[in-house]
Design a protein around this motif. Structure first.
Motif, short mmCIF file in Angstrom:
data_model
loop_
_atom_site.label_atom_id
_atom_site.label_comp_id
_atom_site.label_asym_id
_atom_site.label_seq_id
_atom_site.Cartn_x
_atom_site.Cartn_y
_atom_site.Cartn_z
N GLY A 377 -10.77 5.14 6.60
CA GLY A 377 -10.97 4.36 7.81
C GLY A 377 -11.68 3.05 7.57
N GLY A 378 -12.03 2.39 8.67
CA GLY A 378 -12.68 1.09 8.62
C GLY A 378 -12.59 0.43 9.97
N GLY A 379 -12.50 -0.90 9.96
CA GLY A 379 -12.37 -1.65 11.19
C GLY A 379 -10.93 -2.00 11.48
N SER A 380 -10.68 -2.47 12.70
CA SER A 380 -9.32 -2.84 13.07
C SER A 380 -8.83 -4.05 12.29
N PHE A 381 -9.78 -4.82 11.73
CA PHE A 381 -9.40 -5.93 10.84
C PHE A 381 -10.10 -5.73 9.52
N SER A 382 -9.34 -5.78 8.44
CA SER A 382 -9.90 -5.60 7.11
C SER A 382 -9.31 -6.63 6.18
N ALA A 383 -10.11 -7.60 5.75
CA ALA A 383 -9.62 -8.64 4.85
C ALA A 383 -9.47 -8.08 3.45
N GLY A 384 -8.50 -8.61 2.71
CA GLY A 384 -8.33 -8.19 1.33
C GLY A 384 -6.94 -7.62 1.09
N GLY A 385 -6.70 -7.31 -0.17
CA GLY A 385 -5.39 -6.82 -0.57
C GLY A 385 -5.35 -5.32 -0.71
N PRO A 386 -4.49 -4.82 -1.61
CA PRO A 386 -4.36 -3.38 -1.81
C PRO A 386 -5.68 -2.75 -2.23
N GLY A 387 -5.81 -1.47 -1.94
CA GLY A 387 -7.02 -0.76 -2.31
C GLY A 387 -8.08 -0.74 -1.24
N LYS A 388 -7.75 -1.20 -0.04
CA LYS A 388 -8.73 -1.23 1.06
C LYS A 388 -8.71 0.04 1.90
N GLY A 389 -7.94 1.02 1.47
CA GLY A 389 -7.89 2.27 2.21
C GLY A 389 -6.96 2.25 3.40
N LEU A 390 -5.98 1.34 3.40
CA LEU A 390 -5.11 1.20 4.57
C LEU A 390 -4.12 2.35 4.71
N TYR A 391 -4.04 3.24 3.71
CA TYR A 391 -3.17 4.40 3.83
C TYR A 391 -3.96 5.68 4.09
N SER A 392 -5.23 5.53 4.45
CA SER A 392 -6.02 6.71 4.82
C SER A 392 -5.62 7.18 6.22
N ARG A 393 -6.01 8.39 6.56
CA ARG A 393 -5.59 8.97 7.84
C ARG A 393 -6.13 8.19 9.03
N PHE A 394 -7.36 7.74 8.95
CA PHE A 394 -7.94 7.04 10.09
C PHE A 394 -7.27 5.68 10.32
N TYR A 395 -6.71 5.08 9.28
CA TYR A 395 -5.94 3.85 9.48
C TYR A 395 -4.55 4.17 10.03
#
Length: 557
Positions: A377-395
């Motif tokens: 998870g994280g925030g609704s906006f996440s700067a950066g490229g791959p590896g930011k956890g965008l494929y986690s369940r909370f995202y």
């Protein structure tokens, strides 16, 4: 260009051309060698530079590093007074040394909350030898050193980084700071101003309420005792903490048997000798008192709820206003720490138990870390490229499908005798009820089916990468050594934990999830409109219904 070549030719030593002309370079054709650089050039018409694929014959033979299992071995020695000294070799002219102490807010039960927060601000001030902070700063400048003090719920760390030639002065300064501080009236006033400004910034200026919400969820989980005591000092206590209280706290907890002197990039025997020289404080003969204090400070998970109705509309990152959010946290009793601090680095964890954990406890702890990483998870906006956890369940399941939810994060914080796994959800106040529904549905998925192989392997690789990435920095290695030695008396290397993570299977994550979410709920809320949220009993009962196939997807009836 020609002028530069002529200048080089005049200034170059004669033997350089002799070496170049005798270097074997069959890859260059003779016609190419004789090519002229220009009509007026003074550079020899025939030249022969060495091939890039061959080493020049006049250079010594290259010696490559050989892998050695003992290269990163951590040495540990226990002094007569109980102080443990731990060190690890590292290349370079700089080193990091410091002291970790088994103390902190969880031990403030008979004191005013905030004593540890004050001690953090009073670190490296005047002592018996250093009459003012200016003298301390001058000493730090002389050895190119920087200093820091950090407090978490159950440890306090004093650390310095300096040139290896200045280690003795730095360790002497550490000893003075810990055992002989003056706590002058003007320093107390300065600390009061510092903690007041920090609290004011957290509550009235910072858009991210994570530090405050973390304090709240711990207070709800542990009933305002031990681990539930606040990390940040309550405003009412700022003017009430005085020199006598600080001295009483340090006298009780700043003892050599509760400390580890750790160093990275320093010879172990040198660190042991300096420990004997500057930390030769007699061991306290208070075994009965320690046993009683340990029983009083034992963490007990109770569950519960804490709500704080507050207007957050004025908070923003800059001059432009941002949408007002409401924040909730759902916490569950996790696993106590049994492994490397950096598997669950979100806040600070404690490592002061003296018995090595059994394999089963360690396996459960690592499984909980993988579970939390899989949720991500994280925030609704996440700067950066791959590896930011965008494929986690909370995202994938929360932020991407519910635009009113702006924050969805999983945290896993572990301590010597307990742990707290909790979710932080934040979003539009009108969507508060739906946020709770979404969180419960995610719990329902975790306790009803095993994770897929792809997402499990992804979470494991992320956790392994985070472990190695953190340990690339010398101060971080120092902290990991200090915490592990304070916990179990030794330090395991990163590859040990890499292998432990690799062993986690889908069944392990499924079983640990069912155990964690069956524990009593801790609930915290911050912002507007909390009265519209369903009751603690309703939320808790609905979570427990997720364990039954018949009632699993019945959200609030």
């Amino acid at each position: 260009m020609l002028k530069a070549v002529r200048i080089f030719s005049r200034q170059a030593p004669v033997n350089l051309f002799r070496r170049l002309s005798h270097t074997d370079n069959s890859s260059i054709d003779t016609t190419t060698r004789a090519a002229s650089l220009g009509r007026d050039s003074t550079f020899p018409a025939v030249y022969n530079f060495p091939a890039l694929s061959k080493s020049p014959s006049w250079l010594p033979e290259v010696k490559f590093a050989v892998p050695n299992s003992k290269r990163y071995e951590t040495n540990v020695t226990t002094l007569d007074n109980g102080l443990r000294v731990a060190s690890e070799k590292l290349f370079g002219d700089f080193c990091t040394v410091g002291i970790i102490i088994s103390a902190g807010p969880r031990f403030e039960g008979k004191y005013l909350s905030g004593v540890s927060h004050f001690l953090e601000k009073l670190a490296f001030m005047s002592t018996d030898k250093y009459q003012s902070r200016d003298q301390v700063i001058e000493t730090l400048h002389d050895v190119n050193a920087i200093c820091d003090c950090q407090t978490s719920r159950d440890i306090i760390i004093y650390a310095l980084s300096c040139r290896t030639t200045g280690v003795e002065r730095v360790i002497e300064l550490l000893s003075e700071t810990i055992f002989r501080p003056k706590f002058l009236p003007e320093e107390i006033e300065s600390a009061q101003a510092a903690v007041f400004n920090e609290i004011d910034d957290l509550k009235n200026r910072r858009y991210d309420p994570t530090p405050i919400l973390t304090d709240m969820i711990h207070a709800a989980a542990y009933g305002n005792k031990t681990l539930g005591l606040p990390k940040y000092i309550p405003l009412d206590n700022i003017s009430r903490i005085d020199t006598s209280m600080l001295e009483s706290f340090t006298k009780e907890f700043y003892r050599p048997e509760r400390m580890v002197l750790a160093g990275v990039g320093i010879d172990h025997q040198q660190l042991v000798d300096l420990g004997n020289k500057y930390f030769s404080v007699p061991k306290s003969d208070t075994m009965n008192i320690d046993e009683k204090a340990a029983e009083q400070n034992k963490a007990l998970w109770t569950g519960g709820t804490i709500m704080e109705e507050r207007d957050l509309s004025h908070l923003s990152f800059g001059a432009d206003p941002l949408p007002e959010n409401v924040h909730v946290a759902l916490g569950f009793q996790g696993k106590s720490e049994c492994s490397s601090y950096f598997l669950n680095k979100t806040e600070s964890t404690n490592f002061f138990s003296q018995i090595a954990p059994c394999h089963k406890e360690e396996h459960d702890f690592v499984s909980a870390c993988v579970l939390s990483q899989m949720l991500g998870g994280g925030g609704s906006f996440s700067a950066g490229g791959p590896g930011k956890g965008l494929y986690s369940r909370f995202y994938l399941n929360v932020l991407n499908r519910n635009e009113q939810i702006k924050t969805a994060v999983s945290y896993n914080q572990a301590y010597s005798d307990s742990g707290c796994l909790y979710f932080h959800f934040g979003g539009d106040p009108s969507y508060l009820r739906n946020m709770i529904d979404v969180a419960i549905r995610e719990i329902g998925f975790l306790v009803s089916e095993r994770p897929g192989s792809v997402e499990l392997e992804r979470a494991k690789k992320q956790l392994q990468s985070m472990l190695f990435m953190n340990l690339e920095q010398r101060p971080v290695v120092f902290e990991d050594i200090a915490r592990q030695v304070l916990s179990v008396g030794k330090r395991q290397q990163a590859d040990y934990y890499y292998n432990r993570i690799e062993r986690i299977q889908a069944d392990d994550v499924y079983e640990i999830a069912r155990r964690i979410f069956s524990k009593p709920l801790a609930l915290a809320g911050l912002g507007k409109g909390l009265n519209a949220m369903r009751s603690y009993t309703q939320i808790s009962d609905t979570i427990q219904r997720q364990f039954s196939a018949k009632t699993r997807w019945r959200i609030f009836g």
